[in-house]
Design a protein around this motif. Structure first.
Motif, PDB file in Angstrom:
ATOM      1  N   ASP A 677       0.740  -1.164   0.011  1.00 32.35           N
ATOM      2  CA  ASP A 677      -0.085   0.024   0.039  1.00 32.35           C
ATOM      3  C   ASP A 677       1.052   1.323   0.009  1.00 32.35           C
ATOM      4  OD1 ASP A 677      -2.533  -1.227   0.030  1.00 32.35           O
ATOM      5  OD2 ASP A 677      -2.863  -1.365   2.240  1.00 32.35           O
ATOM      6  N   ARG A 678       1.984   1.262   0.442  1.00 34.10           N
ATOM      7  CA  ARG A 678       2.895   2.431   0.943  1.00 34.10           C
ATOM      8  C   ARG A 678       3.692   2.412  -0.523  1.00 34.10           C
ATOM      9  NH1 ARG A 678       4.804   2.127   7.139  1.00 34.10           N
ATOM     10  NH2 ARG A 678       2.975   1.743   8.016  1.00 34.10           N
ATOM     11  N   LEU A 679       3.906   1.626  -1.245  1.00 36.21           N
ATOM     12  CA  LEU A 679       4.651   1.463  -2.302  1.00 36.21           C
ATOM     13  C   LEU A 679       3.903   1.890  -3.822  1.00 36.21           C
ATOM     14  CD1 LEU A 679       7.019   0.188  -1.128  1.00 36.21           C
ATOM     15  CD2 LEU A 679       7.292  -1.248  -3.132  1.00 36.21           C
ATOM     16  N   TYR A 680       2.741   1.666  -3.671  1.00 39.39           N
ATOM     17  CA  TYR A 680       1.829   1.768  -4.927  1.00 39.39           C
ATOM     18  C   TYR A 680       0.831   2.747  -4.608  1.00 39.39           C
ATOM     19  CZ  TYR A 680       3.621  -2.698  -7.106  1.00 39.39           C
ATOM     20  OH  TYR A 680       4.071  -3.716  -7.671  1.00 39.39           O
ATOM     21  N   ILE A 681       0.516   3.586  -5.757  1.00 34.45           N
ATOM     22  CA  ILE A 681      -0.415   4.553  -5.680  1.00 34.45           C
ATOM     23  C   ILE A 681      -1.902   4.084  -5.227  1.00 34.45           C
ATOM     24  CG2 ILE A 681       0.683   6.199  -7.203  1.00 34.45           C
ATOM     25  CD1 ILE A 681      -1.536   5.847  -9.276  1.00 34.45           C
ATOM     26  N   ASN A 682      -2.165   2.810  -5.562  1.00 30.89           N
ATOM     27  CA  ASN A 682      -3.635   2.192  -5.310  1.00 30.89           C
ATOM     28  C   ASN A 682      -3.122   1.182  -4.042  1.00 30.89           C
ATOM     29  OD1 ASN A 682      -1.935   0.956  -7.177  1.00 30.89           O
ATOM     30  ND2 ASN A 682      -3.607  -0.060  -7.969  1.00 30.89           N
ATOM     31  N   MET A 683      -4.437   0.781  -3.689  1.00 27.66           N
ATOM     32  CA  MET A 683      -4.534   0.028  -2.678  1.00 27.66           C
ATOM     33  C   MET A 683      -4.266  -1.509  -3.122  1.00 27.66           C
ATOM     34  SD  MET A 683      -5.416   1.620   0.089  1.00 27.66           S
ATOM     35  CE  MET A 683      -6.386   0.731   1.312  1.00 27.66           C
ATOM     36  N   MET A 684      -3.311  -2.206  -2.238  1.00 29.86           N
ATOM     37  CA  MET A 684      -2.937  -3.691  -2.486  1.00 29.86           C
ATOM     38  C   MET A 684      -3.558  -4.517  -1.302  1.00 29.86           C
ATOM     39  SD  MET A 684      -1.755  -3.866  -5.603  1.00 29.86           S
ATOM     40  CE  MET A 684      -1.382  -2.970  -6.760  1.00 29.86           C
ATOM     41  N   SER A 685      -3.707  -3.876  -0.142  1.00 30.03           N
ATOM     42  CA  SER A 685      -4.165  -4.820   1.020  1.00 30.03           C
ATOM     43  C   SER A 685      -5.430  -5.209   1.004  1.00 30.03           C
ATOM     44  CB  SER A 685      -3.900  -3.830   2.303  1.00 30.03           C
ATOM     45  OG  SER A 685      -4.826  -2.784   2.181  1.00 30.03           O
ATOM     46  N   THR A 686      -6.154  -4.697   0.261  1.00 29.93           N
ATOM     47  CA  THR A 686      -7.380  -4.808  -0.072  1.00 29.93           C
ATOM     48  C   THR A 686      -7.904  -6.027  -1.405  1.00 29.93           C
ATOM     49  OG1 THR A 686      -7.968  -3.207  -1.581  1.00 29.93           O
ATOM     50  CG2 THR A 686      -8.503  -2.812   0.602  1.00 29.93           C
ATOM     51  N   LEU A 687      -6.724  -6.371  -1.783  1.00 28.89           N
ATOM     52  CA  LEU A 687      -6.650  -7.350  -2.985  1.00 28.89           C
ATOM     53  C   LEU A 687      -6.819  -8.656  -2.425  1.00 28.89           C
ATOM     54  CD1 LEU A 687      -5.999  -7.902  -6.086  1.00 28.89           C
ATOM     55  CD2 LEU A 687      -3.635  -8.270  -5.195  1.00 28.89           C
ATOM     56  N   ALA A 688      -8.271  -9.284  -2.965  1.00 33.82           N
ATOM     57  CA  ALA A 688      -8.615 -10.738  -2.537  1.00 33.82           C
ATOM     58  C   ALA A 688      -7.458 -11.759  -2.758  1.00 33.82           C
ATOM     59  CB  ALA A 688      -9.996 -11.003  -3.114  1.00 33.82           C
ATOM     60  N   VAL A 689      -7.414 -12.756  -1.977  1.00 39.47           N
ATOM     61  CA  VAL A 689      -6.652 -13.940  -2.308  1.00 39.47           C
ATOM     62  C   VAL A 689      -6.947 -14.248  -3.820  1.00 39.47           C
ATOM     63  CG1 VAL A 689      -5.797 -16.186  -1.675  1.00 39.47           C
ATOM     64  CG2 VAL A 689      -5.581 -14.256  -0.056  1.00 39.47           C
ATOM     65  N   GLY A 690      -6.280 -14.694  -4.568  1.00 37.73           N
ATOM     66  CA  GLY A 690      -6.416 -15.491  -5.917  1.00 37.73           C
ATOM     67  C   GLY A 690      -6.967 -14.508  -6.951  1.00 37.73           C
ATOM     68  N   ARG A 691      -6.442 -13.016  -6.705  1.00 36.93           N
ATOM     69  CA  ARG A 691      -6.815 -12.171  -7.625  1.00 36.93           C
ATOM     70  C   ARG A 691      -5.679 -11.277  -7.808  1.00 36.93           C
ATOM     71  NH1 ARG A 691     -10.572 -14.244  -8.647  1.00 36.93           N
ATOM     72  NH2 ARG A 691     -12.776 -14.035  -8.925  1.00 36.93           N
ATOM     73  N   ALA A 692      -5.476 -10.471  -8.928  1.00 37.49           N
ATOM     74  CA  ALA A 692      -4.238  -9.656  -9.464  1.00 37.49           C
ATOM     75  C   ALA A 692      -4.772  -8.117  -9.525  1.00 37.49           C
ATOM     76  CB  ALA A 692      -3.618 -10.097 -10.535  1.00 37.49           C
ATOM     77  N   ARG A 693      -4.115  -7.254  -9.433  1.00 33.99           N
ATOM     78  CA  ARG A 693      -4.390  -5.950  -9.696  1.00 33.99           C
ATOM     79  C   ARG A 693      -3.204  -4.961 -10.425  1.00 33.99           C
ATOM     80  NH1 ARG A 693      -6.918  -3.328  -4.503  1.00 33.99           N
ATOM     81  NH2 ARG A 693      -8.470  -4.506  -5.281  1.00 33.99           N
TER      82      ARG A 693
END
Lengths: 995, 185, 98
Positions: A677-693
């Motif tokens: 989350d602190r590295l990317y401009i968008n949220m990554m902690s909310t990414l579901a297991v089994g998904r990519a963003r």
């Protein structure tokens, strides 16, 4: 023993091997010499003194010295591709078949047309570059430069590629000893006996330094024999590495030294596989500089004539090489060491016509010896001028009373005292100190771990060299923890070392040279001083005194002494120019080592590289990688045709592209989501297991750093990709964030680029193909494995694999990865199992075309000046959290609505071609910089649309949709009307990739 | 070997170079504050104690090499039908991050009495007996390629683990260094 | 130049890459003056003749970031610490104070 053609070879003298006769040529004339000769000693043995012409005046030049300090005995060695200019004859080891040519002469050495330059000497005086060729400016290219190139300069480099190889090596030691004279040998022995790792390096092919060149006695035996015994002991010790033919050319920080070893320079050509030269990086805990001292000439009229020779050089030729440098000598000195050369001359049967010494009184022993030899003695006298052209014929002497005498001679032996070779002690900023008693600079404060011993330290007598070397060696070893006991100092015969400073004969009638290599005279120094260049560093640059291959080792101190006299300052107040590496020239080949041509950089190959090569792929370099650019069919004659076929193949069927080069990083740990989350401009902690963003990251200054995808395989396991070229940079950035910014986060980073072979499988038939690759019962249906789904699974019958539903092309697409060793198998299986689906491989060119059609940003858009908003990703930025670059991305300059933003462009005339780099200006605006609205960054011919499309940055892009503007390309002389459109040219709803 | 001349030179040097393709490699990185737990589980699973300095340890066919602060590379045989990394991941779940890197690197093995002498000239680190002892490991570069190198327990050879995609270049460099130095050093 | 990595030992300069000043730390993004503080953090540097603290990365080695104390006049390196240790100390002292 003296062969007929070596008329100046002395019977029974020297350490050359008379059982090995070598043939060589100089300017095409055959001569003979012996093993152990230098080219210079072999030429002198044959009575050849004239070896070259000088830099500016084309004056005849000879052999002044016997070492690497020689300013004038420069020759071209070898022929063809191995031709090497500016080689010093005084250090070139003779070998059988050596070919040397004099340089800088036209048309021949003896009759030089450009010697007329001497008559033009007012033109070539100090600062001539700055004065003569300034006006008119138009003359520079047509007249002055070609003329200077013809007239001045040194030798010619080979025109062909160097056929030899060069090597780089590393060495570590406790004690590095530089120079193998009396001090160096004693230092090496005393350090080595304690068990310390010792490296002893000498620039000559024979160890011993001046001990070979002087007729001295140590421990009751001849000094050359003593050297043999000392080297015998050292070479028997396993903790000692002896490096002959090796110049330590520079001292660097942290006890690091650069050295060049001339491994095969003494051979006609290197043996197969043998390097010509080896560049050493030596790391030494302690270093002893024992490089001896360089004798300096005295500046008098015509002091550059062949036959004028330093006293120490004459002794070298007599004692080491067994060569008489002449028949009748006049000795001109200012010190005991130089004056005592009459002994060596007499021993060699050379008659001494006169001893001229600038000092009013000479030691009795020297006077008595000179009288016994029948020499005339001119105490308090000077040689004002040499007589003769291409060889000395006599000397013009002014005695103490001012009367002039002319004596016949073919040799003028000159000695103005010695300068310690302490260049290495100043490479890291040390300043030398002046010693009046020696009339010389000696080392001042030295870098940590470095000491100087013997003549390099200003201790000129043999006894002090031996003692100081022994002390320095044991002190160095003891310093680094060895039990170094003092060793016995051998006894040596006596000598006297009196000197009185004497630099320059101001009553000379002819040109008196300070710097023979750059043709700088005493008058030039005076002129420079009159014109205001009276600081030593200014003098050096204005006159070029002390520059070039000899680095002023025979000229610098004389030059500044003359300057000191002119300014009325002392020498220490005048100062000395800074010596910098290299001590003597180093070839570019040695510096490059094996890193040349294709080996300049390493090459990375993807796991299925061999397969792509078999298919006839055309490769492109991407960073260090070789990637398949496209896969031409035999009947396809141009790249465009191939790329169009590949794009259509993907858009209408299915294609496979090797994307293994993407940077891949495993990011694990309980805090991995928070970290991303602190590295990317968008949220990554909310990414579901089994998904990519898809994600974008910024630099702290708010500019785009990289983009890629993050996939989540478990709560605490993310796998992120980076662009191919930024992989290393992104890992470095992640490590900085983890270790320095947020050390309290529990996160682990494992770079995994090489672990996975990864392939994009794209096109409407992609699912059909993937279904045949993954192991059952994995369900690849859209419902079970939708767009942006990821999974760990097996494929090809039990091989670990990862599947990603990602699309760069805009089609239904997957990326499938297997461990790298199975990459080629996967590629072959995809091709085999997709045959009935019409599968094709596609390269990065088709990939690039499709990404432009889709409006995805790539390298040309992420160019280090663009923000997320600039490239159309502004809406992706989260407002709920902090991340690297957030604060500074909000600066007014970066959020200015007038900033050029990403847009698409299509030609109004659909047949027109677009060009990246073209500038945008309004339709009816003058195409000048002030009116520029942005520029085109990426263009492609779109097979899907049937015309060219472009991406670029345009000021006020959002409000200009539909506007017609000019794409102006002054480089190619093109001016194209384009329409501003959305950057997504193809399937703007994204319908094709979600099916 | 790339060519007969290199092979001949290599033979004269008395060195052998081989490639180890049959190994499983697992990267193990400590989770914060779990060192004691990790040590206990590694000891139970592999019979090893993970080193804190740049050393390798071996037991029962498994080797653990220090691979950076709080990181290790566990190397063992790769047998058909087994997944050593997955097994280790299970055993160390929650106390370490475990990543299969078996395919990330290729291991080249150099053996021979002169290995230290010959390779010491080629490496930027000091390979002298006193400076790089049997069991020592270093992460460094050779020529311009990143490499992890460890010295065999008997002191007679070295393993070089280099990134797989550089392996062709690295293999050439290693052959070249060994053959050239073996003959001309 | 040679740098003694606290993990790997002394290595040549070419194994490391340089970032910059280690005496500045990333400001609090939530602070009222964050915009100014980040500007200063990103751009403003002192050009010191003397000992400086610098961030270096052991690129070809253990991937540790290091805080290197180097005298810009002599290149003498008087101290090298693992950046993570320095940072943890900083974080702990801030937490302790709060």
């Amino acid at each position: 023993m003296t062969s007929e053609n070596q008329a100046f070879r002395l019977a029974g003298r020297g350490v050359v091997d008379r059982s090995k006769t070598f043939s060589f040529t100089f300017d095409g004339i055959p001569y003979e010499g012996f093993a152990g000769d230098t080219l210079a000693s072999a030429l002198l043995a044959n009575g050849v003194h004239l070896v070259g012409r000088s830099f500016k005046y084309h004056r005849p030049r000879g052999i002044l010295t016997s070492g690497s300090e020689d300013p004038s005995a420069l020759v071209e060695l070898r022929t063809g591709a191995r031709r090497e200019p500016n080689t010093k004859a005084t250090v070139t080891e003779l070998y059988d078949g050596l070919e040397a040519t004099s340089q800088n002469r036209f048309p021949s050495l003896r009759f030089d047309f450009l010697a007329v330059n001497s008559l033009l000497s007012p033109v070539f005086s100090a600062g001539f570059y700055y004065k003569t060729f300034m006006w008119p400016a138009s003359f520079w290219e047509k007249l002055y430069e070609p003329m200077i190139r013809r007239a001045a300069g040194l030798g010619r480099a080979a025109m062909e590629e160097d056929p030899d190889s060069y090597d780089k090596a590393n060495a570590f030691c406790d004690v590095l000893v530089v120079g193998s004279g009396a001090a160096g040998l004693m230092a090496a022995i005393s350090a080595a006996r304690s068990g310390a790792r010792v490296i002893l390096a000498d620039e000559s092919f024979a160890f011993g330094g001046r001990l070979l060149a002087e007729n001295r006695t140590i421990d009751g035996i001849n000094s050359a024999a003593w050297v043999k015994a000392a080297i015998g002991e050292l070479s028997s010790l396993s903790n000692v590495r002896l490096l002959p033919r090796t110049t330590i050319f520079g001292a660097y920080d942290g006890g690091t030294y650069g050295a060049v070893e001339r491994v095969a320079d003494h051979l006609v050509k290197p043996a197969p596989g043998q390097p010509r030269q080896r560049l050493w990086r030596i790391v030494a805990k302690r270093t002893i500089v024992a490089q001896g001292a360089t004798e300096r000439p005295i500046v008098f009229g015509n002091n550059d004539r062949p036959g004028v020779m330093l006293a120490s050089a004459a002794r070298s030729y007599i004692n080491r090489y067994g060569v008489a440098p002449g028949r009748t000598a006049v000795v001109f000195s200012s010190n005991d060491d130089g004056a005592a050369t009459i002994n060596d001359l007499a021993n060699a049967g050379i008659s001494v016509a006169a001893l001229v010494d600038a000092r009013p009184a000479l030691p009795d022993a020297i006077t008595a010896r000179a009288e016994a030899l029948g020499a005339r003695i001119f105490a308090g006298g000077v040689v004002s001028d040499a007589i003769g052209g291409s060889r000395v014929k006599g000397a013009c002497i002014i005695d103490a009373s001012g009367a002039t005498h002319t004596l016949s001679c073919d040799l003028i032996i000159v000695s103005g005292g010695f300068n310690p070779n302490m260049q290495m002690t100043t490479h890291l900023g040390g300043r030398p100190q002046w010693r009046d008693d020696l009339a010389a600079f000696v080392p001042g404060a030295m870098p940590k771990g470095m000491t100087a011993a013997g003549a390099a330290n200003g201790s000129f007598s043999l006894a002090s060299c031996l003692a100081e070397g022994a002390r320095a060696g044991s002190a160095a070893a003891a310093d680094v923890g060895f039990d170094a006991k003092p060793i016995a100092i051998p006894a040596s015969d006596e000598e006297s070392n009196g000197i009185s400073a004497f630099w320059h004969v101001d009553r000379a009638k002819h040109k008196a040279f300070v710097d023979l290599q750059n043709d700088v005279t005493a008058a030039d120094v005076a002129l420079a001083q009159r014109e205001g260049f009276s600081a030593v560093e200014h003098l050096k640059r204005y006159t070029t005194l002390g520059m070039a291959t000899d680095q002023g080792r025979t000229s610098s101190v004389n030059g500044l002494a003359i300057l000191a006299q002119l300014t009325g300052k002392t020498i220490p107040a005048t100062g000395i120019t800074t010596a910098r590496p290299p001590y003597s020239p180093v070839s570019l080949g040695a510096l490059a080592g094996e890193h040349r041509g294709k080996h300049f950089k390493p090459t990375r190959l993807t796991p299925s590289h061999n397969w792509a090569k078999e298919q006839g792929a055309v490769f492109v370099e991407a960073g260090l990688w070789l990637r398949a650019l496209y896969f031409p069919k035999p009947f396809e004659t141009d790249a465009q045709t191939t790329v169009i076929r590949e794009v259509n193949g993907v858009r209408n069927g299915v294609g496979v592209c090797d994307v293994s080069t993407l940077g891949k990083v495993e990011v694990h740990g309980p805090d991995a989501g928070k970290f991303l989350d602190r590295l990317y401009i968008n949220m990554m902690s909310t990414l579901a297991v089994g998904r990519a963003r898809y994600g974008a990251m910024l630099r702290e200054d708010g500019i785009m750093m990289d983009d890629g995808t993050a996939a989540r395989f478990a709560e605490d396991r993310y796998f992120v990709t980076t662009t191919t070229v930024n992989a290393i940079k992104v890992v470095q950035h992640m490590e900085l964030c983890k270790q320095w910014h947020w050390p309290d986060l529990d996160v682990q980073i494992v770079p995994s680029t090489d672990q996975w072979a990864q392939y994009a499988v794209a096109g409407p038939r992609a699912r059909d193909l993937i279904a045949r690759i993954v192991d059952k019962p994995f369900d690849v249906s859209n419902a079970a494995f939708p767009y942006m789904a990821v999974a760990e699974l097996t494929a090809l019958g039990g091989i670990k694999a990862r599947l990603y539903r990602l699309s760069f092309s805009g089609e239904l697409a997957y990326e499938i990865a297997v461990p790298a060793r199975h990459g080629e198998l996967l590629m072959r299986t995809l091709m085999e199992k997709g045959q009935d689906l019409g599968v094709i491989p596609y390269g990065t060119e088709a990939l690039g075309v499709m990404r432009i059609e889709k409006g995805h940003v790539g390298g040309p858009e992420l160019n280090g000046t663009t923000t997320a908003a600039d490239v159309g990703l502004g809406k992706m930025a989260s407002k709920k959290k902090d991340y690297i670059g957030r604060v500074l991305a909000e600066r007014p300059g970066l959020t200015n609505p007038d900033r050029p933003r990403l847009a698409g462009f299509r030609p109004v005339d659909r047949a027109a071609r677009l060009r990246s780099g073209a500038h945008f200006v309004g339709r009816n605006t003058e195409p000048v910089a002030a009116n520029a609205l942005g520029h085109m960054t990426s263009v492609a011919y779109s097979p899907s649309l049937g015309h060219w499309v472009g991406l670029g940055f345009l000021s006020g892009a959002e409000t200009r949709m539909g506007e017609i503007i000019r794409a102006y390309d002054p480089v190619r002389g093109e001016d194209t009307l384009v329409e501003v459109v959305s950057p997504t040219f193809y399937d703007s709803e994204g319908a094709r990739l979600r099916v | 070997m790339s060519n007969p001349a290199t092979e001949a030179a290599l033979n004269r040097s008395g060195l052998t170079i081989s490639r180890r393709d049959d190994v499983a490699m697992t990267h193990v990185a400590l989770r914060r504050g779990r060192r004691a737990d990790l040590d206990a589980r590694v000891s139970a699973t592999l019979g090893l104690t993970l080193p804190d300095t740049s050393r390798t340890v071996e037991a029962a066919g498994q080797m653990a090499a220090w691979a950076g602060p709080e990181q290790w590379l566990v190397i063992g045989p790769q047998e058909a039908g087994t997944d050593p990394s997955a097994a280790l991941a299970k055993a160390l779940n929650g106390v370490a991050s475990v990543v299969d890197v078996s395919d990330s690197r290729v291991i080249f093995r150099v053996r021979g009495a002169s290995a230290a002498d010959v390779l010491s000239l080629s490496m930027g680190i000091d390979l002298h007996d006193k400076a790089f002892k049997p069991g020592d490991v270093a992460i460094t570069h050779a020529s311009h390629l990143g490499v992890m190198v460890w010295r065999h327990a008997d002191g007679q050879g070295y393993d070089f683990a280099c990134a797989r995609t550089y392996a062709v270049d690295f293999g050439h460099w290693l052959e070249d260094a060994c053959s050239k130095r073996g003959v001309f050093a | 130049m040679r740098i003694s990595c606290p993990h790997c030992g002394e290595r040549a300069l070419d194994e490391f890459s340089y970032l910059g000043d280690a005496s500045v730390t990333r400001p609090d993004p939530a602070a009222a003056d964050a915009a100014d503080a980040f500007y200063t953090y990103a751009y403003e540097r002192r050009n010191i003749a003397g000992p400086t603290q610098e961030l270096w990365y052991h690129q070809a080695g253990c991937h540790a970031w290091l805080v290197v104390t180097r005298d810009t006049r002599t290149h003498e390196i008087s101290d090298v610490k693992a950046a993570q240790d320095v940072a943890l100390e900083r974080v702990n002292s801030t937490t302790g104070a709060a």
